[in-house]
Motif scaffolding. Structure first.
Motif, mmCIF file in Angstrom:
data_model
loop_
_atom_site.group_PDB
_atom_site.id
_atom_site.type_symbol
_atom_site.label_atom_id
_atom_site.label_comp_id
_atom_site.label_asym_id
_atom_site.label_seq_id
_atom_site.Cartn_x
_atom_site.Cartn_y
_atom_site.Cartn_z
ATOM 1 N N ALA A 62 30.456 25.285 74.286
ATOM 2 C CA ALA A 62 29.758 25.407 75.581
ATOM 3 C C ALA A 62 28.356 24.814 75.560
ATOM 4 C CB ALA A 62 29.698 26.867 76.050
ATOM 5 N N VAL A 63 28.048 23.995 74.580
ATOM 6 C CA VAL A 63 26.704 23.442 74.441
ATOM 7 C C VAL A 63 26.505 22.202 75.316
ATOM 8 C CG1 VAL A 63 25.190 22.228 72.817
ATOM 9 C CG2 VAL A 63 26.265 24.396 72.157
ATOM 10 N N ILE A 64 27.510 21.327 75.389
ATOM 11 C CA ILE A 64 27.367 20.086 76.154
ATOM 12 C C ILE A 64 27.557 20.392 77.635
ATOM 13 C CG2 ILE A 64 28.269 17.754 76.492
ATOM 14 C CD1 ILE A 64 26.761 18.188 73.863
ATOM 15 N N SER A 65 26.454 20.417 78.356
ATOM 16 C CA SER A 65 26.481 20.811 79.769
ATOM 17 C C SER A 65 26.511 19.622 80.713
ATOM 18 C CB SER A 65 25.255 21.687 80.083
ATOM 19 O OG SER A 65 24.066 21.046 79.645
ATOM 20 N N ILE A 66 25.824 18.526 80.378
ATOM 21 C CA ILE A 66 25.750 17.386 81.299
ATOM 22 C C ILE A 66 26.459 16.155 80.739
ATOM 23 C CG2 ILE A 66 23.631 18.207 82.384
ATOM 24 C CD1 ILE A 66 22.107 16.097 80.699
ATOM 25 N N GLY A 67 27.234 16.334 79.675
ATOM 26 C CA GLY A 67 28.011 15.248 79.106
ATOM 27 C C GLY A 67 27.363 14.641 77.877
ATOM 28 N N HIS A 68 28.186 14.088 77.002
ATOM 29 C CA HIS A 68 27.694 13.432 75.795
ATOM 30 C C HIS A 68 26.943 12.153 76.144
ATOM 31 C CE1 HIS A 68 29.981 16.008 73.019
ATOM 32 N NE2 HIS A 68 30.976 15.940 73.882
ATOM 33 N N ALA A 69 25.809 11.954 75.485
ATOM 34 C CA ALA A 69 25.029 10.713 75.594
ATOM 35 C C ALA A 69 24.693 10.364 77.046
ATOM 36 C CB ALA A 69 25.768 9.553 74.922
ATOM 37 N N GLN A 70 24.393 11.380 77.845
ATOM 38 C CA GLN A 70 24.024 11.137 79.242
ATOM 39 C C GLN A 70 22.743 10.281 79.288
ATOM 40 O OE1 GLN A 70 21.618 11.943 81.539
ATOM 41 N NE2 GLN A 70 22.827 11.488 83.368
ATOM 42 N N GLU A 71 22.745 9.243 80.073
ATOM 43 C CA GLU A 71 21.711 8.208 79.980
ATOM 44 C C GLU A 71 20.305 8.747 80.229
ATOM 45 O OE1 GLU A 71 22.803 5.025 82.554
ATOM 46 O OE2 GLU A 71 24.506 4.389 81.322
ATOM 47 N N ASP A 72 20.130 9.567 81.259
ATOM 48 C CA ASP A 72 18.799 10.077 81.573
ATOM 49 C C ASP A 72 18.301 11.011 80.475
ATOM 50 O OD1 ASP A 72 18.567 8.940 84.353
ATOM 51 O OD2 ASP A 72 20.374 10.142 84.584
ATOM 52 N N TYR A 73 19.209 11.772 79.919
ATOM 53 C CA TYR A 73 18.897 12.687 78.823
ATOM 54 C C TYR A 73 18.476 11.903 77.579
ATOM 55 C CZ TYR A 73 19.989 16.089 75.095
ATOM 56 O OH TYR A 73 19.946 16.906 73.987
ATOM 57 N N VAL A 74 19.246 10.891 77.233
ATOM 58 C CA VAL A 74 18.930 10.071 76.056
ATOM 59 C C VAL A 74 17.558 9.411 76.218
ATOM 60 C CG1 VAL A 74 19.601 8.008 74.764
ATOM 61 C CG2 VAL A 74 21.338 9.668 75.444
ATOM 62 N N ARG A 75 17.292 8.896 77.407
ATOM 63 C CA ARG A 75 16.006 8.233 77.658
ATOM 64 C C ARG A 75 14.851 9.234 77.548
ATOM 65 N NH1 ARG A 75 17.422 5.843 81.769
ATOM 66 N NH2 ARG A 75 16.860 7.392 83.345
ATOM 67 N N ALA A 76 15.012 10.430 78.130
ATOM 68 C CA ALA A 76 13.937 11.425 78.110
ATOM 69 C C ALA A 76 13.607 11.864 76.695
ATOM 70 C CB ALA A 76 14.333 12.631 78.959
ATOM 71 N N VAL A 77 14.640 12.116 75.887
ATOM 72 C CA VAL A 77 14.408 12.540 74.504
ATOM 73 C C VAL A 77 13.797 11.405 73.684
ATOM 74 C CG1 VAL A 77 15.526 13.345 72.383
ATOM 75 C CG2 VAL A 77 16.216 14.308 74.590
ATOM 76 N N GLY A 78 14.305 10.177 73.872
ATOM 77 C CA GLY A 78 13.770 9.035 73.131
ATOM 78 C C GLY A 78 12.319 8.755 73.468
ATOM 79 N N GLU A 79 11.974 8.813 74.746
ATOM 80 C CA GLU A 79 10.590 8.572 75.147
ATOM 81 C C GLU A 79 9.657 9.652 74.608
ATOM 82 O OE1 GLU A 79 10.740 8.223 79.375
ATOM 83 O OE2 GLU A 79 11.547 6.167 79.335
ATOM 84 N N GLN A 80 10.141 10.901 74.587
ATOM 85 C CA GLN A 80 9.300 11.981 74.097
ATOM 86 C C GLN A 80 9.050 11.873 72.594
ATOM 87 O OE1 GLN A 80 7.559 14.370 75.830
ATOM 88 N NE2 GLN A 80 6.645 14.665 73.804
ATOM 89 N N VAL A 81 10.094 11.565 71.828
ATOM 90 C CA VAL A 81 9.899 11.474 70.380
ATOM 91 C C VAL A 81 8.992 10.294 70.030
ATOM 92 C CG1 VAL A 81 11.883 10.013 69.735
ATOM 93 C CG2 VAL A 81 11.119 11.812 68.177
ATOM 94 N N ALA A 82 8.966 9.288 70.885
ATOM 95 C CA ALA A 82 8.071 8.152 70.658
ATOM 96 C C ALA A 82 6.618 8.521 70.957
ATOM 97 C CB ALA A 82 8.494 6.965 71.512
ATOM 98 N N ARG A 83 6.411 9.566 71.793
ATOM 99 C CA ARG A 83 5.050 10.016 72.113
ATOM 100 C C ARG A 83 4.582 11.082 71.128
ATOM 101 N NH1 ARG A 83 7.023 9.765 77.474
ATOM 102 N NH2 ARG A 83 7.488 12.015 77.409
ATOM 103 N N LEU A 84 5.325 12.203 71.096
ATOM 104 C CA LEU A 84 4.970 13.331 70.236
ATOM 105 C C LEU A 84 6.208 14.198 70.080
ATOM 106 C CD1 LEU A 84 2.779 15.005 68.737
ATOM 107 C CD2 LEU A 84 2.414 16.230 70.891
#
Length: 374
Positions: free
Chosen positions: A38-60
């Motif tokens: 029950a962990v995957i709520s919005i789908g695997h590798a959802q594009e907006d999710y991937v972008r948000a996490v990637g941009e954040q890890v690049a900042r802090l």
């Protein structure tokens, strides 16, 4: 070094995912109707999710809770609006078990009482307090067993009243829908009566929505079907779409004191970025409404199958009771039809797909399910 072997593993390894599918190294496609518990709520590798996490890890990626973190505030504001609990406060942690631990502590701090009432077949986690409130001796070590936790049957309001009327209980904790037990739904009337008895006795009502929350049942939280407001609501699972995060929604009457709760990793920058992206997609794509529509369709179609003994659940949280071994049935679904499902007990098939599941994919599952019965 070998791993400490505590899991029963299927001989398959997903290496990537997309939407409602995962793939092994050979490229074999599997329809994922379990979402990794029950962990995957919005789908695997959802594009907006991937972008948000990637941009954040690049900042802090991380800093501790000793400094301000505006992402926590943004997450709280978005969660309040979408869930209808904007007057509650949010404590962030890392998992469902940790959320329940902190909810139990808050109830005890607030009331000055030590005892907790829980329900038969309940599952609230594997950490010390959470597992003490879990009705499964197989996962509770002698260290975890305590006279401060008592159990009554789910739905037995007379037994609840008898216990809580003693004035000894800090909290009563109940799942929005019992998941690990096999998808057992407390009735709306029972939840309303439970709320009333807890209020009468000064007992804090904790709703464990770790598996049943975040839109899975067609409401943001399963208990909202009954029209009640608990004192504490615990969340995790679909909250981060795979990134570890948990939380407690805390009613306005609780006092917050510096140092009473704490966590190193809870509410870190990456976790918050992931959780904000999840809420954005759930709201924008109307995934709560989709869980209702596709879930209602699946429930109705499954109930038409004569060979199925019983179908329980709401929305996209479904338990299917079959004749024979549930484990063997799920194994054949996985290896003969390439469909991931979950289990509960000896003969229950459990469905906990991403809220993005379509009617077409539901039909694909139904076809495989019927073939698997033959």
């Amino acid at each position: 070094m070998e791993l400490f072997n505590v899991y029963s593993l299927y001989p398959v390894e997903p290496v990537r995912g997309r939407g409602n599918f995962v793939y092994d190294a050979a490229g074999t496609e599997y329809l994922d109707l379990y979402g990794g518990h029950a962990v995957i709520s919005i789908g695997h590798a959802q594009e907006d999710y991937v972008r948000a996490v990637g941009e954040q890890v690049a900042r802090l990626g991380f800093y501790s809770n000793s400094v301000e973190n505006s992402l926590q505030q943004e997450l709280g504001e978005r969660l309040g609006r979408l869930s209808g609990y904007d007057d509650y406060r949010l404590f962030l942690c890392n998992s469902g078990a940790e959320a329940n631990e902190n909810a139990l502590k808050l109830a005890s701090f607030h009331t000055g009482r030590a005892k907790v009432l829980a329900f038969a077949k309940a599952f609230h986690g594997r950490t010390s307090g959470a597992v003490a409130a879990t009705d499964n001796p197989a996962i509770s070590a002698p260290f975890n067993r305590t006279e401060n936790v008592e159990f009554v049957p789910l739905g037995d309001i007379a037994a609840v009243r008898e216990k809580l009327s003693t004035g000894l209980f800090a909290a009563v904790i109940v799942e929005g829908i019992q998941g690990v037990a096999g998808i057992h739904c407390p009735s709306d009337d029972f939840l309303r009566e439970l709320r009333a008895v807890a209020t009468e006795t000064g007992t804090q009502l904790i709703l464990d929505e770790i598996q049943s929350g975040y839109g899975r049942t067609g409401r943001f939280f399963a208990h909202q079907q009954a029209g009640i407001r608990p004192d504490l609501i615990t969340m995790a699972k679909g909250m981060g779409n795979g990134f570890p995060i948990g939380g407690v929604l805390v009613a306005p009457h609780f006092e917050a004191r510096p140092g009473m709760l704490g966590t190193t990793f809870g509410g870190n920058h990456l976790a918050c970025a992931a959780a904000i992206a999840v809420l954005e997609v759930i709201g924008r794509d109307r995934l709560v409404e989709n869980a209702t529509a596709v879930g209602d369709y699946l429930l109705a179609e499954l109930r038409r199958i004569d060979a199925v003994k019983e179908v329980r659940g709401r929305g996209l949280m479904i338990g299917i009771e079959i004749d024979g071994s549930g484990a063997e049935f799920r194994r054949r679904l996985l290896f003969d039809h390439h469909v991931f499902t979950g289990g509960a007990g000896a003969s229950t098939v459990r469905l906990l797909p991403a809220l993005t599941l379509t009617r077409e994919l539901a039909d694909r599952f139904l076809e495989a399910f019927k073939k698997n019965l033959q």
